[in-house]
Design an enzyme around this catalytic site. Structure first.
Site, short mmCIF file in Angstrom:
data_model
loop_
_atom_site.label_atom_id
_atom_site.label_comp_id
_atom_site.label_asym_id
_atom_site.label_seq_id
_atom_site.Cartn_x
_atom_site.Cartn_y
_atom_site.Cartn_z
N ARG A 75 0.86 -1.19 0.00
CA ARG A 75 0.00 0.00 0.00
C ARG A 75 0.89 1.23 0.00
NH1 ARG A 75 -2.32 3.07 4.80
NH2 ARG A 75 -3.71 4.57 3.80
N HIS A 119 -2.76 10.92 0.73
CA HIS A 119 -2.17 10.74 2.06
C HIS A 119 -1.52 12.07 2.45
CE1 HIS A 119 -0.80 7.35 4.95
NE2 HIS A 119 -0.49 8.50 5.52
N ASN A 163 -6.68 8.77 2.99
CA ASN A 163 -6.13 8.23 4.22
C ASN A 163 -6.54 9.13 5.38
OD1 ASN A 163 -4.21 6.43 5.76
ND2 ASN A 163 -3.38 8.46 6.28
N GLU A 164 -7.30 8.58 6.31
CA GLU A 164 -7.56 9.23 7.60
C GLU A 164 -8.06 10.67 7.49
OE1 GLU A 164 -4.01 8.89 9.94
OE2 GLU A 164 -4.21 6.72 10.14
N ASN A 291 -7.09 2.05 10.05
CA ASN A 291 -5.76 2.21 10.64
C ASN A 291 -5.93 2.20 12.14
OD1 ASN A 291 -4.94 2.54 8.03
ND2 ASN A 291 -4.41 4.71 8.21
N TYR A 293 -3.98 2.05 15.95
CA TYR A 293 -2.76 2.17 16.75
C TYR A 293 -3.00 1.99 18.25
CZ TYR A 293 -0.43 3.66 12.52
OH TYR A 293 0.11 3.67 11.26
N GLU A 362 -3.30 -0.02 8.22
CA GLU A 362 -2.09 0.39 8.96
C GLU A 362 -2.20 -0.12 10.38
OE1 GLU A 362 -1.09 4.59 9.18
OE2 GLU A 362 -1.50 4.83 7.04
N TRP A 409 2.33 -1.00 9.28
CA TRP A 409 2.93 0.33 9.15
C TRP A 409 4.20 0.33 9.97
CZ3 TRP A 409 2.02 4.37 6.02
CH2 TRP A 409 2.80 5.51 6.26
#
Ligand code: PNW
Length: 455
Positions: A75, A119, A163-164, A291, A293, A362, A409
């Site tokens: 990606r 991104h 992205n995000e 994504n 985290y 991610e 990621w």
């Protein structure tokens, strides 16, 4: 023990401004991140993406590393200012040619290219014309998406529009810690709306262009927990989940904005005037990328007042919501490690859109890696984080959630936005002096894990 489906996709991820360098080569023009990084005080140590991992010149070596790791997919993101350097108007063929070379090199190595169209590197002229606060940016994005899809449709396996958008809108236009560095409080929700509209228009434009490749979007979802069962803490969790997750999930997957979030932020009227856009935003997609985290445990402010408009935060309208330290281990980013939160967010999306394929686009962690005397990087912290989250993916599959793939990621240490090169997320170390790549212990672990799961 549950095994992953045979067609489960194992990948690694990167983003253009974080790795490419070559910011003034072959017709690329400045993005908001070039401008932001050059503004004193915005990025640690004054770091910029000017050289980064020099991936623009070393992509073939980087793809070969992925092939050695045995991953199925890569990606990466396309830099809008390489393809349409001024944001609108002239197309730069050299930019498209670069991404075709990357994609073809991947395919030669049996690695499927997954492309993110945005991104965060917005062409600077578009920012000068209002950026994501302006509706015309959404239209420009759809045109850039159409151009890129038309040029590269034959070599790209899957398309991710944004992205995000949470980071773009709330970190970029409210907290001000990401480009363009504005602190506009609840007006940042206007940026969120135009990002989502841009996504919907891009999906329509790419569908009209034809082709079979799946289309989706990537969100960074926050697993949110209330610090206690008190009404006030549950209210804090509702607000945090609202602004962090539901503001994006609900319009995309239900075709409606969450009314409580609009009420908290005083934006009900502004959004009502744009309700006609919801059908576009909710244009059916083929998958959603997540994504993940960390999980966030939140509590109410002591005096019960959630707002203080004078504070620039990523929670406008709920500025004083408190994040609680649960005592869980933290990564170098200060983010608590909660692998079970990954299962929670996957379940949250599944409940909203049953059956929609899910990808972890991610997941990873930063640590202060050390190079041993033998040149090896024994990043046991990153290895453990990775293993725990891969096991969380296994748990998600065991529970019947439609998880189709996982992207670590990141492939490489890279430019970590406001933290510059100080934070390393790679499973491959980059020596920024020599540009030498070294697979870390975590990378070997990922290689072995993937090989074992494939059987
Ligand atoms: C993501 N937060 O960013 C991005 O997609 C990557 O480009 C980035 O390198 C990676 O996560 C690690 O940070 C985020 O403050 C940045 O919650 C900030 C946040 C979340 C995600």
């Amino acid at each position: 023990m549950t095994t992953f489906p045979a067609d489960f996709v194992w990948g690694t991820a990167t983003a253009s401004y974080q790795i490419e360098g070559a910011v003034a080569e072959d017709g690329r023009r400045p993005s908001t991140w070039d401008t932001f990084a050059r503004t004193p005080g915005k990025v640690w140590n004054g770091d910029t993406g000017d050289v980064a991992c020099d991936h623009y010149h070393r992509f073939a070596e980087d793809v070969a590393i992925m092939a050695d790791l045995g991953v199925d997919a890569y990606r990466f993101s396309v830099a809008w200012p390489r393809v349409v350097p001024e944001g609108t108007g002239a197309v730069n063929q050299a930019g498209l040619d670069f991404y075709r070379r990357v994609a073809e090199t991947c395919l030669e190595h049996g690695v499927q290219p997954y492309v993110t169209l945005y991104h965060w590197d917005l062409p600077q002229p578009l920012e000068d014309a209002g950026g994501w606060l302006s509706r015309s940016t959404a239209e420009a994005f759809a045109e850039y998406a159409r151009i890129t899809h038309e040029a590269l449709g034959d070599v790209i396996g899957s398309w991710i529009t944004l992205n995000e958008p949470w980071c773009s809108a709330l970190l970029g236009y409210a907290a001000g810690v990401h480009a363009p560095g504005q602190q506009l409080g609840t007006r940042s929700l206007e940026a969120a709306h135009h990002l989502l509209l841009g996504h919907g228009l891009a999906v329509q434009a790419m569908r009209a262009d034809g082709g079979e490749a799946p289309l989706g979007i990537t969100l960074n979802l926050h697993a949110v927990r209330a610090a206690s069962d008190s009404e006030a803490d549950l209210e804090a969790a509702r607000r945090y989940d609202g602004l962090g997750n539901r503001l994006f999930l609900d319009p995309l997957l239900r075709g409606a904005y969450p009314e409580d979030v609009l009420a908290d932020t005083g934006t009900t009227e502004w959004f009502a005037e744009r309700s006609d856009d919801l059908a576009t935003i909710a244009e059916p997609i083929d998958f959603i990328g997540i994504n993940y985290y960390s999980a966030h445990t939140v509590a109410a402010p002591e005096d019960g007042r959630f707002s203080d408009p004078s504070l620039p935060t990523p929670t406008p309208g709920s500025e004083r919501v408190v994040t609680v330290d649960t005592g869980a281990e933290k990564t170098q980013m200060g983010w608590e490690i909660h692998p079970d939160g990954l299962v929670d967010v996957l379940a949250q999306v599944h409940a909203l859109a049953p059956g929609l394929p899910l990808y972890v686009t991610e997941n990873g962690s930063a640590w202060p890696d050390e190079v041993g005397p033998d040149g090896r990087v024994e990043d046991e912290d990153r290895r453990r984080y990775l293993e725990a989250h891969l096991e969380a993916c296994r748990e998600a599959v065991a529970r019947g959630l439609p998880l189709k793939g996982y992207f670590c990621w990141s492939l490489l240490d890279n430019f970590e936005w406001a933290f510059g090169y100080d934070r390393r997320f790679g499973i491959v170390r980059v020596d920024y002096e020599t540009q030498q790549r070294t697979v870390k212990r975590s990378g070997e672990f990922y290689r072995d894990f993937v090989a074992r799961e494939r059987g």
